[in-house]
Scaffold this active site. Structure first.
Site, PDB file in Angstrom:
ATOM      1  N   ASP A 249       0.827  -1.208   0.000  1.00 53.33           N
ATOM      2  CA  ASP A 249       0.000   0.000   0.000  1.00 53.33           C
ATOM      3  C   ASP A 249       0.863   1.261   0.000  1.00 53.33           C
ATOM      4  O   ASP A 249       1.839   1.358   0.747  1.00 53.33           O
ATOM      5  CB  ASP A 249      -0.883   0.048   1.242  1.00 53.33           C
ATOM      6  CG  ASP A 249      -1.781  -1.169   1.404  1.00 53.33           C
ATOM      7  OD1 ASP A 249      -1.370  -2.278   1.034  1.00 53.33           O
ATOM      8  OD2 ASP A 249      -2.891  -0.995   1.933  1.00 53.33           O
ATOM      9  N   HIS A 251      -1.122   4.458  -0.554  1.00 47.31           N
ATOM     10  CA  HIS A 251      -2.175   5.301   0.026  1.00 47.31           C
ATOM     11  C   HIS A 251      -1.913   6.799  -0.097  1.00 47.31           C
ATOM     12  O   HIS A 251      -1.962   7.534   0.900  1.00 47.31           O
ATOM     13  CB  HIS A 251      -2.398   4.926   1.488  1.00 47.31           C
ATOM     14  CG  HIS A 251      -3.405   3.835   1.686  1.00 47.31           C
ATOM     15  ND1 HIS A 251      -4.708   3.913   1.229  1.00 47.31           N
ATOM     16  CD2 HIS A 251      -3.307   2.628   2.288  1.00 47.31           C
ATOM     17  CE1 HIS A 251      -5.358   2.813   1.546  1.00 47.31           C
ATOM     18  NE2 HIS A 251      -4.526   1.999   2.173  1.00 47.31           N
ATOM     19  N   ASP A 278      -4.157  -0.413  -3.318  1.00 47.45           N
ATOM     20  CA  ASP A 278      -4.321   0.700  -2.389  1.00 47.45           C
ATOM     21  C   ASP A 278      -3.328   1.813  -2.681  1.00 47.45           C
ATOM     22  O   ASP A 278      -2.528   2.221  -1.828  1.00 47.45           O
ATOM     23  CB  ASP A 278      -4.231   0.235  -0.931  1.00 47.45           C
ATOM     24  CG  ASP A 278      -5.528  -0.400  -0.446  1.00 47.45           C
ATOM     25  OD1 ASP A 278      -6.399  -0.709  -1.299  1.00 47.45           O
ATOM     26  OD2 ASP A 278      -5.687  -0.593   0.779  1.00 47.45           O
ATOM     27  N   ASP A 281      -6.522   7.125  -1.641  1.00 46.91           N
ATOM     28  CA  ASP A 281      -7.288   7.313  -0.400  1.00 46.91           C
ATOM     29  C   ASP A 281      -6.362   7.548   0.789  1.00 46.91           C
ATOM     30  O   ASP A 281      -5.214   7.108   0.826  1.00 46.91           O
ATOM     31  CB  ASP A 281      -8.203   6.122  -0.100  1.00 46.91           C
ATOM     32  CG  ASP A 281      -9.500   6.151  -0.906  1.00 46.91           C
ATOM     33  OD1 ASP A 281      -9.856   7.219  -1.405  1.00 46.91           O
ATOM     34  OD2 ASP A 281     -10.140   5.094  -1.033  1.00 46.91           O
ATOM     35  N   ARG A 282      -6.919   8.222   1.782  1.00 46.40           N
ATOM     36  CA  ARG A 282      -6.258   8.565   3.051  1.00 46.40           C
ATOM     37  C   ARG A 282      -5.153   9.606   2.851  1.00 46.40           C
ATOM     38  O   ARG A 282      -5.275  10.718   3.309  1.00 46.40           O
ATOM     39  CB  ARG A 282      -5.747   7.325   3.766  1.00 46.40           C
ATOM     40  CG  ARG A 282      -6.890   6.404   4.228  1.00 46.40           C
ATOM     41  CD  ARG A 282      -6.420   5.435   5.284  1.00 46.40           C
ATOM     42  NE  ARG A 282      -7.533   4.661   5.807  1.00 46.40           N
ATOM     43  CZ  ARG A 282      -8.310   5.025   6.821  1.00 46.40           C
ATOM     44  NH1 ARG A 282      -8.099   6.176   7.410  1.00 46.40           N
ATOM     45  NH2 ARG A 282      -9.296   4.250   7.234  1.00 46.40           N
ATOM     46  N   ASN A 310      -8.542  -3.007  -2.252  1.00 42.46           N
ATOM     47  CA  ASN A 310      -9.922  -2.724  -1.846  1.00 42.46           C
ATOM     48  C   ASN A 310     -10.240  -1.235  -1.910  1.00 42.46           C
ATOM     49  O   ASN A 310     -11.408  -0.840  -1.993  1.00 42.46           O
ATOM     50  CB  ASN A 310     -10.193  -3.255  -0.430  1.00 42.46           C
ATOM     51  CG  ASN A 310      -9.332  -2.600   0.628  1.00 42.46           C
ATOM     52  OD1 ASN A 310      -8.102  -2.657   0.568  1.00 42.46           O
ATOM     53  ND2 ASN A 310      -9.954  -1.982   1.619  1.00 42.46           N
ATOM     54  N   HIS A 311      -9.212  -0.372  -1.902  1.00 33.95           N
ATOM     55  CA  HIS A 311      -9.459   1.071  -2.016  1.00 33.95           C
ATOM     56  C   HIS A 311      -9.534   1.551  -3.459  1.00 33.95           C
ATOM     57  O   HIS A 311      -9.781   2.738  -3.682  1.00 33.95           O
ATOM     58  CB  HIS A 311      -8.408   1.858  -1.239  1.00 33.95           C
ATOM     59  CG  HIS A 311      -8.737   1.997   0.207  1.00 33.95           C
ATOM     60  ND1 HIS A 311      -9.444   3.056   0.723  1.00 33.95           N
ATOM     61  CD2 HIS A 311      -8.505   1.172   1.263  1.00 33.95           C
ATOM     62  CE1 HIS A 311      -9.611   2.899   2.026  1.00 33.95           C
ATOM     63  NE2 HIS A 311      -9.050   1.750   2.374  1.00 33.95           N
ATOM     64  N   HIS A 359      -3.757  -8.404  -3.261  1.00 39.12           N
ATOM     65  CA  HIS A 359      -3.805  -7.368  -2.235  1.00 39.12           C
ATOM     66  C   HIS A 359      -4.242  -7.884  -0.872  1.00 39.12           C
ATOM     67  O   HIS A 359      -3.610  -7.597   0.148  1.00 39.12           O
ATOM     68  CB  HIS A 359      -4.746  -6.237  -2.669  1.00 39.12           C
ATOM     69  CG  HIS A 359      -4.828  -5.145  -1.657  1.00 39.12           C
ATOM     70  ND1 HIS A 359      -3.810  -4.245  -1.448  1.00 39.12           N
ATOM     71  CD2 HIS A 359      -5.800  -4.818  -0.748  1.00 39.12           C
ATOM     72  CE1 HIS A 359      -4.138  -3.420  -0.473  1.00 39.12           C
ATOM     73  NE2 HIS A 359      -5.344  -3.738  -0.027  1.00 39.12           N
ATOM     74  N   ARG A 407     -12.444  -6.814  10.067  1.00 38.25           N
ATOM     75  CA  ARG A 407     -12.782  -5.636   9.268  1.00 38.25           C
ATOM     76  C   ARG A 407     -14.284  -5.484   9.035  1.00 38.25           C
ATOM     77  O   ARG A 407     -14.746  -4.401   8.684  1.00 38.25           O
ATOM     78  CB  ARG A 407     -12.094  -5.710   7.898  1.00 38.25           C
ATOM     79  CG  ARG A 407     -10.591  -5.686   7.947  1.00 38.25           C
ATOM     80  CD  ARG A 407     -10.025  -5.802   6.547  1.00 38.25           C
ATOM     81  NE  ARG A 407      -8.587  -5.924   6.556  1.00 38.25           N
ATOM     82  CZ  ARG A 407      -7.731  -4.896   6.503  1.00 38.25           C
ATOM     83  NH1 ARG A 407      -8.189  -3.677   6.468  1.00 38.25           N
ATOM     84  NH2 ARG A 407      -6.427  -5.102   6.510  1.00 38.25           N
ATOM     85  N   HIS A 434      -2.321  -4.748   2.400  1.00 37.73           N
ATOM     86  CA  HIS A 434      -3.632  -4.555   3.040  1.00 37.73           C
ATOM     87  C   HIS A 434      -3.579  -4.247   4.531  1.00 37.73           C
ATOM     88  O   HIS A 434      -4.566  -3.798   5.087  1.00 37.73           O
ATOM     89  CB  HIS A 434      -4.471  -5.821   2.781  1.00 37.73           C
ATOM     90  CG  HIS A 434      -5.935  -5.710   3.047  1.00 37.73           C
ATOM     91  ND1 HIS A 434      -6.684  -4.605   2.716  1.00 37.73           N
ATOM     92  CD2 HIS A 434      -6.810  -6.591   3.597  1.00 37.73           C
ATOM     93  CE1 HIS A 434      -7.946  -4.826   3.033  1.00 37.73           C
ATOM     94  NE2 HIS A 434      -8.047  -6.018   3.588  1.00 37.73           N
TER      95      HIS A 434
END
Length: 504
Positions: A249, A251, A278, A281-282, A310-311, A359, A407, A434
């Protein structure tokens, strides 16, 4: 369908539990106080351990359960947070933070109607709480938006490709005031990406500037065409005298991405990479990250690989900042283009027939084959179960077998599941991402599963290192490099995220 105007009743308090030895109560309070210190210091895993000890000594205190839910939320363990908050509200139906926490976790999972119900229950107890009123208004807005989208939705089979019908002519006349990098070519004959353009683009991003919309859309469109031609599981051959780097990730942490390339070299035919989902995001430089990765994919299509995380999905991007960032830096039309692009990203890669990279993790049923992954229909938003969901969301567990995910999506799987899958498919190792890891990576499941995470000091608060893993083609033994975060411009993580999350 739930009624938005349903009457919310606060449950009655349960009968009082039997008394607990005062010495245990005192010990539990000490464990809670220590956990609170760890929480404030952002050591959330240690905080969870402390709250768990407090609960084991005195399971009848709603505060312990609610506090542990808050720590789970910080680690994105939203399923565990829902369960803990549920217990807090069972113990004390008037404990407002229990409903708060459960509402926060439901919102983070995109379950806006459930979040709204929790927040309305909390509002019955504390109708004047300003933070609660703000969250309630935001949640009501999301539920209305969701209903509007549901009313306009068309079946997937009837959906029209945004990229196929995209008219870029409105951007063809590039303003004289634009001084940024330009792709080689023209609208009539087409544009070609070059190394000079990519280098100039990276520098433009470093200076917190954007590229022209014409070139940004062109990168997305060309990358989409390239990814659409690939299977859902891609085989990669690494010659004996070559190496291959896998990153986890990122991110939206663009300046840490540049640092990876400073440490390990930029992507090239002699220095191939796989970024394992990923990307966005964030972190608040997600546009810069995704355009950098896509540009190198176009420049070196056989030596730069991207897995879907997943993002890379509509539900996550709406909440965690990517949608807002794209609209702020480019426009709303580009959001729809990215949605389509993300649905074309492969789900997994197999390196030299020995290492599977994906991922999330492994699957809710035995018997899944590489061929089944290869043929999985990925051209859609992630479903709530099945091979695609597991590939994006699953996590390893120290517990044998399969257990519910902390999760709230996907599953947790033990070393026995990993061993059975690898042996059945003739593989040596699974590499996945992840999950944030203190050292940037972790080896588990009898040495046959690796987690690699490449966003150091995740969200400017976790204090973790980042890592990448490098394989040599002649033996496919993993070699790890860890690194620390580097400074970045004063733009906070989640700057473009849904305002609801700011209070979490």
């Amino acid at each position: 369908m739930e009624d938005d105007n349903e009457v919310i009743e606060v449950p009655e308090a349960p009968p009082p539990p039997p008394p607990i030895d005062p010495a245990l109560v005192t010990e539990a309070e000490a464990a809670k106080d220590e956990a609170n210190k760890n929480f404030k210091a952002k050591h959330f895993a240690a905080a969870i351990e402390g709250y768990t000890r407090a609960i084991s000594l005195n399971p009848n205190n709603a505060i312990y359960w609610s506090n542990r839910a808050a720590a789970h939320i910080k680690l994105e363990n939203y399923g565990a947070a829902v369960a803990d908050a549920e217990k807090a509200t069972e113990l004390d139906p008037k404990y407002i933070k229990g409903y708060y926490r459960r509402g926060d976790a439901h919102f983070a999972l995109g379950k806006y109607k459930l979040a709204l119900k929790d927040l309305r229950t909390a509002a019955k107890v504390a109708p004047r709480d300003p933070d609660l009123r703000k969250k309630l208004a935001e949640c009501e807005k999301e539920v209305k938006r969701l209903r509007f989208e549901e009313a306009l939705a068309v079946p997937e089979s009837e959906a029209i490709s945004v990229l196929a019908t995209l008219d870029l002519s409105m951007y063809d006349n590039i303003e004289e005031s634009y001084t940024g990098p330009r792709m080689q070519g023209n609208p009539t004959d087409g544009y070609v990406i070059t190394e000079e353009f990519v280098e100039a683009m990276l520098e433009e991003f470093r200076q917190q500037k954007t590229i022209h919309k014409r070139f940004a859309f062109e990168i997305i469109r060309q990358a989409h065409t390239l990814f659409r031609s690939l299977p859902s599981l891609v085989d990669v051959t690494i010659p004996d005298d070559k190496h291959f780097t896998v990153c986890g990730d990122v991110h939206g942490q663009y300046f840490d991405l540049l640092n990876i390339w400073k440490i390990n070299g930029k992507p090239s035919p002699d220095n191939p990479y796989l970024f394992n989902g990923d990307f966005v995001d964030r972190g608040s430089f997600s546009c810069e990250v995704i355009f950098a990765l896509l540009a190198f994919k176009l420049l070196h299509p056989e030596h730069m690989h991207l897995t879907r995380g997943n993002h890379e999905s509509k539900s996550m991007n709406k909440v965690y900042g990517f949608d807002g960032e794209v609209k702020a830096k480019y426009n709303g039309s580009m959001v729809d283009c990215f949605r389509e692009l993300f649905c074309a990203l492969p789900l997994a890669y197999c390196l030299n027939g020995r290492v599977l990279v994906l991922h999330g993790g492994l699957f809710s049923q035995d018997g899944v084959t590489l061929e089944e992954i290869r043929k999985t229909n990925r051209f859609r938003e992630p479903p709530e179960d099945g091979v695609m969901c597991d590939a994006l969301w699953a996590d390893p567990s120290p517990v044998p077998g399969r257990t519910p995910s902390k999760r709230g999506v996907g599953l947790s799987f033990g070393a026995d599941v990993t061993r059975t899958f690898l042996d059945a498919n003739g593989l040596d190792l699974v590499v996945r991402s992840h999950e944030v890891k203190e050292e940037g990576y972790e080896v588990e499941h009898e040495g046959r599963l690796i987690t690699v995470f490449s966003a150091p000091n995740y969200c400017d608060q976790m204090g973790n290192k980042g890592a990448f893993v490098r394989f040599n083609g002649n033996d496919m033994v993993p070699h790890f490099t860890t690194f620390s975060a580097v400074p970045h411009p004063d733009v906070k993580p989640m700057a473009y995220a849904n305002s609801f999350l700011m209070g979490m």
